[in-house]
Design a protein around this motif. Structure first.
Motif, PDB file in Angstrom:
ATOM      1  N   ASN A  86      61.349   1.771-139.986  1.00  0.00           N
ATOM      2  CA  ASN A  86      60.932   3.169-140.121  1.00  0.00           C
ATOM      3  C   ASN A  86      61.039   3.876-138.840  1.00  0.00           C
ATOM      4  OD1 ASN A  86      60.192   5.647-141.256  1.00  0.00           O
ATOM      5  ND2 ASN A  86      57.979   5.122-141.027  1.00  0.00           N
ATOM      6  N   LEU A  87      62.269   4.583-138.734  1.00  0.00           N
ATOM      7  CA  LEU A  87      62.597   5.146-137.401  1.00  0.00           C
ATOM      8  C   LEU A  87      62.497   6.767-137.355  1.00  0.00           C
ATOM      9  CD1 LEU A  87      65.937   2.944-136.164  1.00  0.00           C
ATOM     10  CD2 LEU A  87      63.373   2.592-135.684  1.00  0.00           C
ATOM     11  N   LEU A  88      62.013   7.318-136.390  1.00  0.00           N
ATOM     12  CA  LEU A  88      62.098   8.922-136.318  1.00  0.00           C
ATOM     13  C   LEU A  88      63.490   9.284-135.902  1.00  0.00           C
ATOM     14  CD1 LEU A  88      58.748   9.369-134.473  1.00  0.00           C
ATOM     15  CD2 LEU A  88      59.105   9.595-136.984  1.00  0.00           C
ATOM     16  N   PRO A  89      64.029  10.452-135.807  1.00  0.00           N
ATOM     17  CA  PRO A  89      65.244  10.746-135.686  1.00  0.00           C
ATOM     18  C   PRO A  89      65.806  10.471-134.253  1.00  0.00           C
ATOM     19  CG  PRO A  89      64.005  12.497-136.979  1.00  0.00           C
ATOM     20  CD  PRO A  89      63.169  11.489-136.883  1.00  0.00           C
ATOM     21  N   THR A  90      64.656  10.759-133.274  1.00  0.00           N
ATOM     22  CA  THR A  90      65.114  10.453-131.834  1.00  0.00           C
ATOM     23  C   THR A  90      65.080   9.125-131.690  1.00  0.00           C
ATOM     24  OG1 THR A  90      64.013  12.440-131.307  1.00  0.00           O
ATOM     25  CG2 THR A  90      64.550  10.666-129.481  1.00  0.00           C
ATOM     26  N   GLU A  91      64.269   8.174-132.259  1.00  0.00           N
ATOM     27  CA  GLU A  91      64.501   6.782-132.249  1.00  0.00           C
ATOM     28  C   GLU A  91      65.790   6.212-132.848  1.00  0.00           C
ATOM     29  OE1 GLU A  91      59.704   6.011-132.429  1.00  0.00           O
ATOM     30  OE2 GLU A  91      60.967   5.740-134.257  1.00  0.00           O
ATOM     31  N   PHE A  92      66.055   6.877-133.812  1.00  0.00           N
ATOM     32  CA  PHE A  92      67.601   6.409-134.457  1.00  0.00           C
ATOM     33  C   PHE A  92      68.862   6.718-133.443  1.00  0.00           C
ATOM     34  CE2 PHE A  92      71.370   6.642-136.987  1.00  0.00           C
ATOM     35  CZ  PHE A  92      71.003   5.519-138.070  1.00  0.00           C
ATOM     36  N   ARG A  93      68.671   7.902-133.000  1.00  0.00           N
ATOM     37  CA  ARG A  93      69.589   8.252-131.951  1.00  0.00           C
ATOM     38  C   ARG A  93      69.972   7.403-130.958  1.00  0.00           C
ATOM     39  NH1 ARG A  93      67.869  13.742-132.777  1.00  0.00           N
ATOM     40  NH2 ARG A  93      66.941  13.778-130.771  1.00  0.00           N
ATOM     41  N   LEU A  94      68.471   6.826-130.237  1.00  0.00           N
ATOM     42  CA  LEU A  94      68.379   6.025-129.047  1.00  0.00           C
ATOM     43  C   LEU A  94      68.848   4.693-129.450  1.00  0.00           C
ATOM     44  CD1 LEU A  94      67.340   5.437-126.132  1.00  0.00           C
ATOM     45  CD2 LEU A  94      65.004   5.360-127.325  1.00  0.00           C
ATOM     46  N   LEU A  95      68.636   4.102-130.565  1.00  0.00           N
ATOM     47  CA  LEU A  95      68.774   2.893-131.035  1.00  0.00           C
ATOM     48  C   LEU A  95      70.442   2.920-131.138  1.00  0.00           C
ATOM     49  CD1 LEU A  95      68.274   0.003-131.509  1.00  0.00           C
ATOM     50  CD2 LEU A  95      67.743   0.578-133.997  1.00  0.00           C
ATOM     51  N   GLU A  96      70.787   4.031-131.695  1.00  0.00           N
ATOM     52  CA  GLU A  96      72.445   3.934-131.949  1.00  0.00           C
ATOM     53  C   GLU A  96      73.136   3.940-130.668  1.00  0.00           C
ATOM     54  OE1 GLU A  96      75.831   7.001-133.644  1.00  0.00           O
ATOM     55  OE2 GLU A  96      73.797   7.489-134.212  1.00  0.00           O
ATOM     56  N   PHE A  97      72.823   4.519-129.638  1.00  0.00           N
ATOM     57  CA  PHE A  97      73.633   4.549-128.334  1.00  0.00           C
ATOM     58  C   PHE A  97      73.418   3.397-127.726  1.00  0.00           C
ATOM     59  CE2 PHE A  97      73.549   5.794-123.810  1.00  0.00           C
ATOM     60  CZ  PHE A  97      74.843   6.292-123.848  1.00  0.00           C
ATOM     61  N   LEU A  98      72.074   2.572-127.914  1.00  0.00           N
ATOM     62  CA  LEU A  98      71.855   1.209-127.458  1.00  0.00           C
ATOM     63  C   LEU A  98      72.898   0.370-127.956  1.00  0.00           C
ATOM     64  CD1 LEU A  98      67.974   1.048-126.938  1.00  0.00           C
ATOM     65  CD2 LEU A  98      69.700   1.008-125.122  1.00  0.00           C
ATOM     66  N   MET A  99      72.950   0.204-129.330  1.00  0.00           N
ATOM     67  CA  MET A  99      73.695  -0.603-130.122  1.00  0.00           C
ATOM     68  C   MET A  99      75.175  -0.138-129.750  1.00  0.00           C
ATOM     69  SD  MET A  99      71.553  -1.043-133.581  1.00  0.00           S
ATOM     70  CE  MET A  99      72.760  -2.518-134.147  1.00  0.00           C
ATOM     71  N   ARG A 100      75.759   0.846-129.763  1.00  0.00           N
ATOM     72  CA  ARG A 100      77.059   1.273-129.525  1.00  0.00           C
ATOM     73  C   ARG A 100      77.601   0.700-128.160  1.00  0.00           C
ATOM     74  NH1 ARG A 100      79.848   4.896-132.597  1.00  0.00           N
ATOM     75  NH2 ARG A 100      78.653   6.141-133.845  1.00  0.00           N
ATOM     76  N   HIS A 101      76.583   0.550-127.238  1.00  0.00           N
ATOM     77  CA  HIS A 101      76.769   0.016-126.034  1.00  0.00           C
ATOM     78  C   HIS A 101      75.974  -1.420-125.784  1.00  0.00           C
ATOM     79  CE1 HIS A 101      77.507   4.158-125.901  1.00  0.00           C
ATOM     80  NE2 HIS A 101      78.506   3.808-124.910  1.00  0.00           N
ATOM     81  N   SER A 102      76.098  -2.147-126.918  1.00  0.00           N
ATOM     82  CA  SER A 102      75.322  -3.566-126.624  1.00  0.00           C
ATOM     83  C   SER A 102      75.839  -4.307-125.524  1.00  0.00           C
ATOM     84  CB  SER A 102      75.475  -4.148-128.186  1.00  0.00           C
ATOM     85  OG  SER A 102      76.716  -4.354-128.469  1.00  0.00           O
ATOM     86  N   GLY A 103      75.078  -4.984-124.790  1.00  0.00           N
ATOM     87  CA  GLY A 103      75.576  -5.874-123.848  1.00  0.00           C
ATOM     88  C   GLY A 103      75.663  -5.132-122.559  1.00  0.00           C
ATOM     89  N   GLN A 104      75.546  -3.839-122.402  1.00  0.00           N
ATOM     90  CA  GLN A 104      75.864  -3.166-121.103  1.00  0.00           C
ATOM     91  C   GLN A 104      74.612  -2.311-120.661  1.00  0.00           C
ATOM     92  OE1 GLN A 104      78.909  -2.714-120.002  1.00  0.00           O
ATOM     93  NE2 GLN A 104      79.379  -4.171-121.693  1.00  0.00           N
ATOM     94  N   VAL A 105      74.249  -2.516-119.322  1.00  0.00           N
ATOM     95  CA  VAL A 105      73.042  -1.966-118.892  1.00  0.00           C
ATOM     96  C   VAL A 105      73.181  -0.282-118.957  1.00  0.00           C
ATOM     97  CG1 VAL A 105      71.496  -1.842-116.829  1.00  0.00           C
ATOM     98  CG2 VAL A 105      72.669  -3.782-117.418  1.00  0.00           C
ATOM     99  N   LEU A 106      72.496   0.535-119.598  1.00  0.00           N
ATOM    100  CA  LEU A 106      72.349   1.746-119.760  1.00  0.00           C
ATOM    101  C   LEU A 106      71.378   2.393-118.791  1.00  0.00           C
ATOM    102  CD1 LEU A 106      72.860   2.117-123.484  1.00  0.00           C
ATOM    103  CD2 LEU A 106      74.732   1.950-121.662  1.00  0.00           C
TER     104      LEU A 106
END
Length: 226
Positions: free
Chosen positions: A151-171
């Motif tokens: 159950n993710l809030l909108p900002t949490e969803f955007r944050l997770l999406e960005f992390l997953m789009r760049h998985s394995g990379q240090v952001l």
């Protein structure tokens, strides 16, 4: 050699992007209008596109939309002088893969292009992201870890999406702050750490293998422990 199309009406900015990417061994081409950019990009012969948000004629969002309608799935890094979150969301929902706010550091821009190149090589789908047993559906806006729905809030969803789009990379915190919130980075804020903490409690419950990792002094990385 990776081929990059730069769609940018400001010659100074275009030269800055071209110089940096050429220095990273990429072959670059530059056009100065949305229509010319669409015509070139529609050929599908490029590996990545950097796209200015505000262009004469067709603007950046129109260019992305028409490309996706034609089935062209070349990764797009949108570069914009606009910094509001709503515009960032519009760009990503139109089919953009990443969003960078002007002014930007050339090395960060190049790093984001390289991430898009790596993701393009792996053929990662656009509507669903998956890392280990963590899944994100961009169409239904749902997230799941194993059998458990998150159950993710909108900002949490955007944050997770960005992390997953760049998985394995240090952001870095700056990348997260500017991409997810659309604001200029404030080194004194703990906003990123607070939201990462909340997201981590949902994504990495007790007993599960942690997927969100803190890289001390650098930022965060999503993926299995290495």
């Amino acid at each position: 050699m990776a081929r990059v199309l730069i769609i940018e009406d400001d010659e100074v900015t275009a030269r800055e992007i071209a110089t940096e990417l050429s220095g990273h061994g990429m072959q670059v081409e530059w056009v100065g209008s949305g229509q010319d950019g669409l015509d070139r990009a529609a050929t599908g012969r490029y590996d990545v596109i950097t796209l200015d948000r505000m262009l004469p004629g067709l603007d950046g969002i129109e260019v992305i939309g028409r490309l996706r309608e034609r089935g062209v799935q070349t990764p797009v890094l949108m570069i914009s002088a606009l910094s509001d979150v709503d515009d960032r969301i519009r760009g990503l929902r139109a089919g953009g893969d990443d969003y960078l706010t002007k002014p930007f550091a050339p090395d960060e821009m190049a790093a984001r292009v390289e991430v898009l190149l790596r993701r393009h090589d792996t053929g990662q789908t656009r509507s669903q992201l998956k890392v280990a047993d963590l899944e994100l559906d961009l169409l239904s806006r749902t997230a799941r870890r194993g059998e458990a729905e998150l159950n993710l809030l909108p900002t949490e969803f955007r944050l997770l999406e960005f992390l997953m789009r760049h998985s394995g990379q240090v952001l870095t915190r700056m990348m997260l702050f500017e991409t997810v919130w659309g604001l200029n980075f404030d080194p004194g804020t703990n906003l990123i750490d607070v939201h990462i903490g909340r997201l981590r409690r949902k994504v990495d419950p007790a007993g599960s293998e942690p997927l969100i990792h803190t890289v001390r002094g650098s930022g965060y990385r999503l993926g299995k422990h290495v």
